[in-house]
Design a protein around this motif. Sequence first.
Motif, PDB file in Angstrom:
ATOM      1  N   THR A   1       0.733  -1.088   0.057  1.00 39.36           N
ATOM      2  CA  THR A   1       0.028  -0.137   0.061  1.00 39.36           C
ATOM      3  C   THR A   1       0.880   1.307  -0.023  1.00 39.36           C
ATOM      4  O   THR A   1       1.939   1.236   0.516  1.00 39.36           O
ATOM      5  N   ALA A   2       0.338   2.490  -0.696  1.00 38.59           N
ATOM      6  CA  ALA A   2       1.230   3.604  -0.766  1.00 38.59           C
ATOM      7  C   ALA A   2       1.264   4.386   0.640  1.00 38.59           C
ATOM      8  O   ALA A   2       0.427   4.089   1.455  1.00 38.59           O
ATOM      9  N   LYS A   3       2.267   4.809   0.670  1.00 38.79           N
ATOM     10  CA  LYS A   3       2.717   5.413   2.116  1.00 38.79           C
ATOM     11  C   LYS A   3       1.489   6.385   2.809  1.00 38.79           C
ATOM     12  O   LYS A   3       0.995   6.159   3.886  1.00 38.79           O
ATOM     13  N   ASP A   4       1.130   7.103   1.714  1.00 38.85           N
ATOM     14  CA  ASP A   4       0.067   8.162   2.507  1.00 38.85           C
ATOM     15  C   ASP A   4      -1.211   7.372   2.746  1.00 38.85           C
ATOM     16  O   ASP A   4      -1.929   7.498   3.977  1.00 38.85           O
ATOM     17  N   GLU A   5      -1.593   6.422   1.898  1.00 38.95           N
ATOM     18  CA  GLU A   5      -2.655   5.640   2.290  1.00 38.95           C
ATOM     19  C   GLU A   5      -2.596   4.613   3.523  1.00 38.95           C
ATOM     20  O   GLU A   5      -3.457   4.502   4.492  1.00 38.95           O
ATOM     21  N   ALA A   6      -1.276   4.114   3.662  1.00 37.28           N
ATOM     22  CA  ALA A   6      -1.146   3.246   4.816  1.00 37.28           C
ATOM     23  C   ALA A   6      -1.101   4.126   6.084  1.00 37.28           C
ATOM     24  O   ALA A   6      -1.559   3.577   7.073  1.00 37.28           O
ATOM     25  N   LEU A   7      -0.767   5.457   6.254  1.00 34.70           N
ATOM     26  CA  LEU A   7      -0.631   5.993   7.428  1.00 34.70           C
ATOM     27  C   LEU A   7      -2.192   6.482   7.679  1.00 34.70           C
ATOM     28  O   LEU A   7      -2.457   6.749   8.931  1.00 34.70           O
TER      29      LEU A   7
END
Length: 211
Positions: free
Chosen positions: A151-157
Amino acid sequence: MTDTVSMADLDRWVRAFAELVAENKDSLTGLDAAIGDGDHGANMDRGMRAAVTAIEESGPATARELFTKLGMTVVSSVGGASGPLFGTMFLRIGAALGDGTEISLAQLATGLRAGLDGVRARGKAEPGDKTMLDALAPAVAALETAAATGTAKDEALRSALSAAEGGRDATIAMLARKGRASYLGERSVGHQDPGATTTALLVAAAVRALS
């Protein structure tokens, strides 16, 4: 946008957390007044202000140096149980991240897992005890899942933040089994845990600074 986290990003995360603690100082103290000593917000604000100053003065070059300085300052500056617990979390994160200057999402999740394990060991608590673990544990699990699935970093966060906020909100209905709040017994039910609330702010700060 890359899916790694730089030293500049980590520095922004610490500063964003300090800003959110300052913004929410009074509400955190209000939550603590209901089930604790009534000083959590003021203590965390003092500690994070000191931590930002210490980091500025030392200029850490690696993730280990940054989180070690943060953890040691929090331990020495924050009173009550919060200093040792949050300080231990940051120290364990630093040890797990090591001397890297560019951190992957998987490494960040590993660092937070180490921090979680440190809090669990230091506080002798588990999720469900109405502590900061109730926000931290689901946030770490969500971040680990996101990292494992690419998952992309911004979505993961954002996923980690949603999990942290859900865990924070769940503490309202919980009976406190650790800390000062546990002395209240059934009267602790119906109050949001201040440590879990502050932990959710830490994850919110990550979204603000690292996305």
